[in-house]
Design a protein around this motif. Sequence first.
Motif, PDB file in Angstrom:
ATOM      1  N   ASP A 301      12.102   9.451  15.529  1.00  0.00           N
ATOM      2  CA  ASP A 301      11.555   8.612  14.449  1.00  0.00           C
ATOM      3  C   ASP A 301      10.505   9.425  13.707  1.00  0.00           C
ATOM      4  N   ILE A 302      10.203   9.006  12.473  1.00  0.00           N
ATOM      5  CA  ILE A 302       9.089   9.631  11.762  1.00  0.00           C
ATOM      6  C   ILE A 302       7.773   9.108  12.346  1.00  0.00           C
ATOM      7  N   GLY A 303       6.727   9.908  12.254  1.00  0.00           N
ATOM      8  CA  GLY A 303       5.424   9.535  12.792  1.00  0.00           C
ATOM      9  C   GLY A 303       4.563   8.790  11.782  1.00  0.00           C
ATOM     10  N   PRO A 304       3.364   8.326  12.195  1.00  0.00           N
ATOM     11  CA  PRO A 304       2.489   7.519  11.331  1.00  0.00           C
ATOM     12  C   PRO A 304       2.003   8.268  10.080  1.00  0.00           C
ATOM     13  N   LYS A 305       1.757   9.570  10.191  1.00  0.00           N
ATOM     14  CA  LYS A 305       1.327  10.330   9.008  1.00  0.00           C
ATOM     15  C   LYS A 305       2.460  10.432   7.985  1.00  0.00           C
ATOM     16  N   SER A 306       3.683  10.569   8.481  1.00  0.00           N
ATOM     17  CA  SER A 306       4.847  10.612   7.583  1.00  0.00           C
ATOM     18  C   SER A 306       5.005   9.276   6.860  1.00  0.00           C
ATOM     19  N   VAL A 307       4.825   8.184   7.602  1.00  0.00           N
ATOM     20  CA  VAL A 307       4.913   6.851   6.984  1.00  0.00           C
ATOM     21  C   VAL A 307       3.924   6.752   5.828  1.00  0.00           C
ATOM     22  N   GLU A 308       2.673   7.185   6.052  1.00  0.00           N
ATOM     23  CA  GLU A 308       1.651   7.113   5.006  1.00  0.00           C
ATOM     24  C   GLU A 308       1.983   8.049   3.848  1.00  0.00           C
ATOM     25  N   GLU A 309       2.501   9.226   4.158  1.00  0.00           N
ATOM     26  CA  GLU A 309       2.897  10.177   3.114  1.00  0.00           C
ATOM     27  C   GLU A 309       4.024   9.600   2.257  1.00  0.00           C
ATOM     28  N   PHE A 310       5.018   8.995   2.915  1.00  0.00           N
ATOM     29  CA  PHE A 310       6.140   8.415   2.179  1.00  0.00           C
ATOM     30  C   PHE A 310       5.671   7.242   1.316  1.00  0.00           C
ATOM     31  N   LYS A 311       4.773   6.427   1.852  1.00  0.00           N
ATOM     32  CA  LYS A 311       4.219   5.308   1.066  1.00  0.00           C
ATOM     33  C   LYS A 311       3.491   5.841  -0.165  1.00  0.00           C
ATOM     34  N   ASN A 312       2.773   6.936   0.005  1.00  0.00           N
ATOM     35  CA  ASN A 312       2.020   7.539  -1.093  1.00  0.00           C
ATOM     36  C   ASN A 312       2.958   7.995  -2.215  1.00  0.00           C
ATOM     37  N   VAL A 313       4.114   8.540  -1.821  1.00  0.00           N
ATOM     38  CA  VAL A 313       5.111   8.966  -2.805  1.00  0.00           C
ATOM     39  C   VAL A 313       5.716   7.741  -3.510  1.00  0.00           C
ATOM     40  N   LEU A 314       5.883   6.648  -2.762  1.00  0.00           N
ATOM     41  CA  LEU A 314       6.561   5.458  -3.282  1.00  0.00           C
ATOM     42  C   LEU A 314       5.666   4.544  -4.117  1.00  0.00           C
ATOM     43  N   LYS A 315       4.371   4.621  -3.940  1.00  0.00           N
ATOM     44  CA  LYS A 315       3.485   3.573  -4.476  1.00  0.00           C
ATOM     45  C   LYS A 315       3.543   3.417  -6.001  1.00  0.00           C
ATOM     46  N   ASP A 316       3.806   4.504  -6.721  1.00  0.00           N
ATOM     47  CA  ASP A 316       3.863   4.424  -8.184  1.00  0.00           C
ATOM     48  C   ASP A 316       5.289   4.394  -8.723  1.00  0.00           C
ATOM     49  N   ALA A 317       6.280   4.373  -7.813  1.00  0.00           N
ATOM     50  CA  ALA A 317       7.687   4.437  -8.247  1.00  0.00           C
ATOM     51  C   ALA A 317       8.071   3.207  -9.067  1.00  0.00           C
ATOM     52  N   LYS A 318       8.940   3.435 -10.044  1.00  0.00           N
ATOM     53  CA  LYS A 318       9.480   2.326 -10.846  1.00  0.00           C
ATOM     54  C   LYS A 318      10.937   2.042 -10.494  1.00  0.00           C
ATOM     55  N   THR A 319      11.605   3.036  -9.890  1.00  0.00           N
ATOM     56  CA  THR A 319      12.976   2.853  -9.391  1.00  0.00           C
ATOM     57  C   THR A 319      13.064   3.495  -8.013  1.00  0.00           C
ATOM     58  N   VAL A 320      13.563   2.738  -7.030  1.00  0.00           N
ATOM     59  CA  VAL A 320      13.728   3.266  -5.678  1.00  0.00           C
ATOM     60  C   VAL A 320      15.138   2.934  -5.188  1.00  0.00           C
ATOM     61  N   VAL A 321      15.834   3.943  -4.695  1.00  0.00           N
ATOM     62  CA  VAL A 321      17.126   3.735  -4.036  1.00  0.00           C
ATOM     63  C   VAL A 321      16.981   4.211  -2.597  1.00  0.00           C
ATOM     64  N   TRP A 322      17.321   3.333  -1.653  1.00  0.00           N
ATOM     65  CA  TRP A 322      17.169   3.677  -0.228  1.00  0.00           C
ATOM     66  C   TRP A 322      18.501   3.545   0.483  1.00  0.00           C
ATOM     67  N   ASN A 323      18.910   4.610   1.178  1.00  0.00           N
ATOM     68  CA  ASN A 323      20.140   4.561   1.964  1.00  0.00           C
ATOM     69  C   ASN A 323      19.931   5.343   3.258  1.00  0.00           C
ATOM     70  N   GLY A 324      19.896   4.646   4.377  1.00  0.00           N
ATOM     71  CA  GLY A 324      19.825   5.301   5.683  1.00  0.00           C
ATOM     72  C   GLY A 324      18.479   5.150   6.369  1.00  0.00           C
ATOM     73  N   PRO A 325      18.496   5.006   7.712  1.00  0.00           N
ATOM     74  CA  PRO A 325      17.273   4.759   8.479  1.00  0.00           C
ATOM     75  C   PRO A 325      16.428   6.021   8.653  1.00  0.00           C
ATOM     76  N   MET A 326      15.148   5.812   8.976  1.00  0.00           N
ATOM     77  CA  MET A 326      14.196   6.902   9.174  1.00  0.00           C
ATOM     78  C   MET A 326      14.214   7.429  10.608  1.00  0.00           C
ATOM     79  N   GLY A 327      14.814   6.661  11.527  1.00  0.00           N
ATOM     80  CA  GLY A 327      14.876   7.061  12.930  1.00  0.00           C
ATOM     81  C   GLY A 327      16.052   6.389  13.600  1.00  0.00           C
ATOM     82  N   VAL A 328      16.028   6.380  14.930  1.00  0.00           N
ATOM     83  CA  VAL A 328      17.119   5.748  15.693  1.00  0.00           C
ATOM     84  C   VAL A 328      16.859   4.241  15.705  1.00  0.00           C
TER      85      VAL A 328
END
Length: 401
Positions: A301-328
Amino acid sequence: MAKLTVEDLPLEGKKVLMRVDFNVPIKDGVVGDDNRIVAALPTIKYVIDHGGRAILFSHLGRIKKEEDKPGLSLRPVAERLSNLLNKPVTFVPVTEGKQLEDAIDNMKNGDVLLVQNTRYEDVKDGEYVKRESGNDPELGKYWASLGDVFVNDAFGTAHRKHASNVGIATNMPGKAAAGYLMEKEIKFLGDAVDNPERPFVAILGGAKVSDKIGVIDNLLDKADKIIIGGGMAYTFYAAKGIKVGNSLVEKDKIDVAKQILDKAGDKLVLPIDNVVADKFNNDADTKIVEGDIDDGWMALDIGPKSVEEFKNVLKDAKTVVWNGPMGVFEMPNFAKGTLEIGKFLGTLTDATTIVGGGDSTAAVKELGVADKLTHISTGGGASLTYLEGNELPGIAAISDK
């Protein structure tokens, strides 16, 4: 939309052939998850409310031998559909012949009929002949002859060239239209890929890079950022020279991953820490590590710092497409990364958020945020094919306006 839609067709008194996606789980003769049936209701209701006679086709599972047939009958689906529509649904237990033809001839305006599993046609006289899934021209022609117009509302099979979608549509030029669900999928996925409001962020997870190479390659030219999670992240780690321990790596794809990294520059966002385990088991010993992963440990699985980093990338997004899990995701102890991303997407009220793929969809439903997202795609394989920039045969065969 450049394709005909159900609202463009004359329906009053017409025999309306409809390809729907009723490929749902059935146990002991009872439908489990009926989401796909519910998703088809708006188009079915529109047809019968406008005086059409709805003749429904769907596949269920895979049929490779005669013994597969009894357990994959659509009869339980007809019963569930009848409950949802609050009206009788005629189930015809065959896919061709006089019994089916007579049942269709006896229909009245507003009636609904469900044909037996189209993949029954894949086995004849004990032989695996793939008439349906191989798009047998005679079968498509025969099914087309049973109706006046055709509505394809099965996005989940749009990436496949079957007799019940492409075959029927090809034999009904100018009379094949998209249903509401298909129209919605084309709109949201099409706009996201071809005309996104920016920043456009794609989140791609899952086990294998090989499953997503085409998607990554296509989206590198379109997305502002691509977040990579799941098992495929560690093939990229290996390409960067980061030690991966016993993590999942496709060794034959390391060179491809290097090429993607070179092309991507700072567009590709990889996990910066990981939850690692000493075995592939929900009850394994775990720890969080940054950087190199020691031998004997695997990232699940991704760790807590990765979760925060990914949220930081997503926070200003206007379009998001998500396909596939982050871990098992199927193991509760390694589902947190996926669930955290799903929860965060539910807070992006100013963005168009599109989710596809079984685990990603399961995550947002488990969290109760599905209704806060713009669109949940009903077709994992079809949405991936679309995101790769490839033409979907089931959509291509629908008549142009």
